[in-house]
Enzyme design. Structure first.
Site, PDB file in Angstrom:
ATOM      1  N   HIS A 139      -9.389  -7.414  -5.230  1.00  0.00           N
ATOM      2  CA  HIS A 139      -8.176  -8.985  -5.724  1.00  0.00           C
ATOM      3  C   HIS A 139      -7.155  -8.442  -5.241  1.00  0.00           C
ATOM      4  O   HIS A 139      -6.473  -8.888  -4.181  1.00  0.00           O
ATOM      5  CB  HIS A 139      -7.867  -9.363  -7.032  1.00  0.00           C
ATOM      6  CG  HIS A 139      -6.439  -9.684  -7.146  1.00  0.00           C
ATOM      7  ND1 HIS A 139      -7.392 -11.045  -6.812  1.00  0.00           N
ATOM      8  CD2 HIS A 139      -5.800  -9.994  -8.133  1.00  0.00           C
ATOM      9  CE1 HIS A 139      -6.261 -12.082  -7.439  1.00  0.00           C
ATOM     10  NE2 HIS A 139      -5.424 -10.762  -7.653  1.00  0.00           N
ATOM     11  N   GLU A 140      -6.227  -6.898  -4.907  1.00  0.00           N
ATOM     12  CA  GLU A 140      -5.364  -6.563  -4.667  1.00  0.00           C
ATOM     13  C   GLU A 140      -5.046  -6.594  -3.370  1.00  0.00           C
ATOM     14  O   GLU A 140      -4.005  -6.206  -2.839  1.00  0.00           O
ATOM     15  CB  GLU A 140      -4.923  -5.044  -5.475  1.00  0.00           C
ATOM     16  CG  GLU A 140      -4.848  -5.257  -7.159  1.00  0.00           C
ATOM     17  CD  GLU A 140      -3.905  -5.956  -7.495  1.00  0.00           C
ATOM     18  OE1 GLU A 140      -2.359  -6.235  -6.869  1.00  0.00           O
ATOM     19  OE2 GLU A 140      -4.037  -6.129  -9.147  1.00  0.00           O
ATOM     20  N   THR A 141      -6.271  -6.199  -2.780  1.00  0.00           N
ATOM     21  CA  THR A 141      -6.471  -6.204  -0.948  1.00  0.00           C
ATOM     22  C   THR A 141      -6.876  -7.141  -0.603  1.00  0.00           C
ATOM     23  O   THR A 141      -7.712  -7.465   0.652  1.00  0.00           O
ATOM     24  CB  THR A 141      -6.977  -4.699  -0.893  1.00  0.00           C
ATOM     25  OG1 THR A 141      -7.955  -4.573  -1.354  1.00  0.00           O
ATOM     26  CG2 THR A 141      -5.861  -3.497  -1.386  1.00  0.00           C
TER      27      THR A 141
END
Length: 326
Positions: A139-141
């Site tokens: 999700h962060e990337t």
């Protein structure tokens, strides 16, 4: 009469520290700037390294799985390269900034350097931790979108560093002073940010990230290690993501009152609860869950309960109505 309940080994260790003075400082945890113990040893509540229940028990700060290796050959025995590639199917797409950077071998090397990661509990628990870690960092990337080829949850690990012209993320501190000309913006799987995170992360993995923050975006093993450091390390009042997903975290009465119950949703709260949690349904939390479910399916494990944090207070929000005015 009040009796001291500390165990004899810890009392002896404290006594040696007193006799040695400045030459014998605490070795790990919050007493040592977030440092991890060498060789995968547990860090006790007092900041000392060891492998017995005094160190690895409920009050342990980090690497609480001890030094017993996981059965079957480590993390690589739980997730094959083909499954890893299927999970992060489009990470090497031509449109992805991180094309060619996040490799299976780098993940395995970094994961095996953190004793306790994917080695606590039964096989399903260990696989579930891998799924949760890769889901949150995906999700962060992510580079996905709603109608992306193969769906939005096949595009994790597309980005390597914060986009645009990010600020330096420098908050001057005595312990972690910023290096001249260096920026501590989001990099790597967890998008580690700020000097006060780069500093202890570097100390824990044995690399000077204060003076060399770009290493998180140039060395894939270091990059994965920073994310795993965040995952494995509790930051009071938050438990570690590792302890939550492996069932080692027991919520307090305050946690329960805040709706924080064991499950994947608390991990989202740990990572970004102040923005995403306690506000009802939102797309970011749903995205984290979507990645997690897909990865659990690929690894053949159940999801567990309490996947969202829609109705959880963040760890920064008190359940005490007087706190805001105190």
């Amino acid at each position: 009469m009040v009796y001291c309940t500390a165990s004899l080994p810890l009392l002896l260790l404290l006594l040696v520290g007193l006799l040695a003075g400045e030459a014998f400082a605490e070795q790990c945890g919050r007493q040592a700037g977030g440092a991890l113990c060498p060789g995968g040893l547990c860090c006790s509540q007092f900041g000392w390294c060891g492998s017995t229940s005094d160190y690895c028990g409920p009050t342990c700060q980090s690497q609480c799985g001890g030094v017993t290796p996981s059965p079957g050959g480590g993390v690589a025995s739980l997730i094959s390269q083909s499954v890893f590639n299927q999970m992060l199917k489009h990470r090497n797409d031509a449109a992805c900034q991180a094309k060619g950077f996040y490799t299976y071998n780098a993940f395995i090397a970094a994961a095996n350097s953190f004793n306790g990661f994917a080695s606590v509990g039964d096989t399903a628990t260990r696989k579930r931790e891998i799924a949760a870690f890769l889901a949150q960092t995906s999700h962060e990337t992510t580079g996905g979108w709603a109608t992306a080829p193969d769906g939005p949850y096949a595009w994790g690990y597309c980005f390597l560093k914060e986009q645009g012209n990010p600020p330096d993320y420098c908050v001057p501190t005595a312990q972690w002073p910023c290096a001249p000309g260096k920026k501590y913006y989001g990099r790597g799987p967890i998008q580690i940010s700020y000097n006060y995170n780069y500093g202890p992360a570097g100390r824990a993995i044995g690399y000077d990230l204060i003076n060399n923050p770009d290493a998180v975006a140039t060395d894939p093993v270091i990059s994965f290690k920073t994310a795993l450091w965040f995952w494995m390390t509790p930051q009071s009042p938050k438990p570690s993501c590792h302890n939550v997903i492996t069932g080692r975290w027991t919520p307090s009465a305050a946690d329960r009152a805040a709706g924080r119950l064991p499950g994947y949703g608390v991990i989202t709260n740990i990572i970004n609860g102040g923005i995403e949690c306690g506000k009802g349904f939102n797309d970011k939390v749903a995205d984290r869950i979507g990645f997690y479910k897909r990865y659990c399916d690929l690894l053949g494990v159940s999801y567990g309960s309490n996947l969202d944090c829609y109705n959880q207070r963040s760890f920064g929000v008190s359940t005490n109505p007087l706190a805001a005015s105190s």
